[in-house]
Design a protein around this motif. Structure first.
Motif, PDB file in Angstrom:
ATOM      1  N   PHE A  66       0.835  -1.202   0.000  1.00 36.51           N
ATOM      2  CA  PHE A  66       0.000   0.000   0.000  1.00 36.51           C
ATOM      3  C   PHE A  66       0.869   1.251   0.000  1.00 36.51           C
ATOM      4  N   ASP A  67       1.894   1.267   0.846  1.00 37.19           N
ATOM      5  CA  ASP A  67       2.735   2.456   0.974  1.00 37.19           C
ATOM      6  C   ASP A  67       3.428   2.802  -0.335  1.00 37.19           C
ATOM      7  N   ASN A  70       1.209   4.228  -3.095  1.00 37.66           N
ATOM      8  CA  ASN A  70       0.551   5.496  -2.781  1.00 37.66           C
ATOM      9  C   ASN A  70       1.560   6.565  -2.371  1.00 37.66           C
ATOM     10  N   ASP A  71       2.727   6.531  -3.015  1.00 33.91           N
ATOM     11  CA  ASP A  71       3.788   7.484  -2.648  1.00 33.91           C
ATOM     12  C   ASP A  71       3.985   8.561  -3.715  1.00 33.91           C
ATOM     13  N   ASP A  72       2.902   8.929  -4.386  1.00 30.37           N
ATOM     14  CA  ASP A  72       2.892   9.934  -5.458  1.00 30.37           C
ATOM     15  C   ASP A  72       3.485   9.421  -6.763  1.00 30.37           C
ATOM     16  N   TYR A  74       1.996   7.005  -8.473  1.00 31.86           N
ATOM     17  CA  TYR A  74       0.896   6.525  -9.292  1.00 31.86           C
ATOM     18  C   TYR A  74      -0.368   7.344  -9.041  1.00 31.86           C
ATOM     19  N   ASN A  75      -1.322   7.173  -9.938  1.00 34.46           N
ATOM     20  CA  ASN A  75      -2.624   7.837  -9.807  1.00 34.46           C
ATOM     21  C   ASN A  75      -3.702   6.774 -10.013  1.00 34.46           C
ATOM     22  N   ILE A  76      -4.055   6.099  -8.937  1.00 33.79           N
ATOM     23  CA  ILE A  76      -4.973   4.963  -9.009  1.00 33.79           C
ATOM     24  C   ILE A  76      -6.401   5.480  -9.118  1.00 33.79           C
ATOM     25  N   SER A  79     -10.110   0.928  -7.359  1.00 30.17           N
ATOM     26  CA  SER A  79      -9.548  -0.255  -6.716  1.00 30.17           C
ATOM     27  C   SER A  79     -10.648  -1.295  -6.559  1.00 30.17           C
ATOM     28  N   ASN A  96      -6.048   1.089   5.065  1.00 31.30           N
ATOM     29  CA  ASN A  96      -5.332   1.784   3.994  1.00 31.30           C
ATOM     30  C   ASN A  96      -6.274   2.380   2.953  1.00 31.30           C
ATOM     31  N   TYR A 100      -5.533   6.333   2.652  1.00 31.81           N
ATOM     32  CA  TYR A 100      -5.066   6.881   1.381  1.00 31.81           C
ATOM     33  C   TYR A 100      -6.209   7.428   0.520  1.00 31.81           C
ATOM     34  N   MET A 102      -8.653   6.145  -1.067  1.00 30.37           N
ATOM     35  CA  MET A 102      -8.740   5.488  -2.363  1.00 30.37           C
ATOM     36  C   MET A 102     -10.172   5.534  -2.877  1.00 30.37           C
TER      37      MET A 102
END
Length: 275
Positions: A66-67, A70-72, A74-76, A79, A96, A100, A102
């Motif tokens: 997860f970390d 979601n560390d900038d 990618y642009n999900i 989900s 998470n 985050y 999501m």
């Protein structure tokens, strides 16, 4: 300059034969023109004859996935969840998804198989209800899962409608109840209840085949892919129903018993039809 690509994430188990779970989700994302990422919760040793072993991922490893996603970097855009197995995994996934923020969460329950086998322990089931269900943009239970979630037999239209409303009251914004079918069926009818209280029945002819592995994964993965693209949810469900039907009704000869559905045929037919 590189082309920007729409991205979707599957949070699921990896089936070694490629027929279901994360492989089916990633096949689907690709077929729908979306870049797929996979956050693995378990590895499953299985083939067309059955599942023979599984290895759950350590919680700290799931957290690290997860970390890093979601560390900038990618642009999900959406989900979907699949096999979550136990309470500890459900806890870390729900935490998470919230932390985050999501979006467009498609909840494929993976509580009971299409053959009626239970996949979650009691404490995990309660965690699913308390922690995951309220996060769902849409939930897509099969017939047996819907019976378990609602406590209803779902034997007629009124009960099915009441069951979908119950799931909304439990927190899911939108509900797709997949219809019951067996060897004598002539059609499969699913019921869609949207958050604005509009509803509809979706029907396709029943196609008898033993190439069925990954059907539920594929349906929910199409919805996730379409939501990532910005497709209206109702239209996303229609596309998912069409795609899954084409994948089922054009069987491929892989595996000796219960084989996978045909994502390639569905992609080709949907493209040629221009949807």
């Amino acid at each position: 300059m590189a082309q920007k690509q729409i991205q979707a994430l599957t949070i699921a188990g990896h089936d070694s034969d490629g027929s279901a779970g994360m492989p089916a989700d990633l096949h689907t994302f690709y077929a729908r023109g979306v870049y797929g990422m996979g956050l693995v919760t378990a590895n499953v040793a299985g083939n067309s004859k059955g599942i023979f072993a599984q290895q759950l991922m350590p919680i700290d490893f799931i957290q690290k996935q997860f970390d890093v996603l979601n560390d900038d970097d990618y642009n999900i855009g959406a989900s979907k969840t699949g096999m979550l197995a136990n309470k500890e995994i459900i806890d870390v996934v729900a935490k998470n998804l919230k932390e985050y923020k999501m979006k467009n969460i498609v909840l494929d329950p993976v509580i009971i198989t299409k053959h009626g086998a239970t996949l979650l322990a009691d404490d995990a089931y309660q965690a699913f209800l308390d922690e995951l269900l309220p996060l769902a943009t849409i939930i897509t239970p099969n017939f047996y899962e819907a019976q378990k979630l609602t406590g209803l037999e779902l034997k007629n239209e009124d009960e099915i409608k009441r069951g979908a409303q119950m799931l909304q009251n439990m927190g899911a914004r939108n509900v797709l109840l997949k219809g019951h079918h067996d060897g004598t069926s002539t059609e499969v009818r699913d019921y869609l209840l949207l958050e604005d209280s509009s509803d509809e029945w979706l029907s396709k002819p029943y196609f008898k085949t033993d190439r069925v592995n990954g059907t539920g994964d594929t349906l929910s993965a199409v919805i996730a892919a379409e939501l990532a693209k910005g497709t209206d949810l109702k239209q996303a469900v229609h596309i998912a129903k069409d795609f899954t039907y084409e994948a089922l009704s054009h069987p491929i000869d892989i595996g000796s018993t219960y084989g996978p559905i045909n994502h390639l045929a569905a992609q080709k037919i949907m493209t040629e039809r221009n949807e």
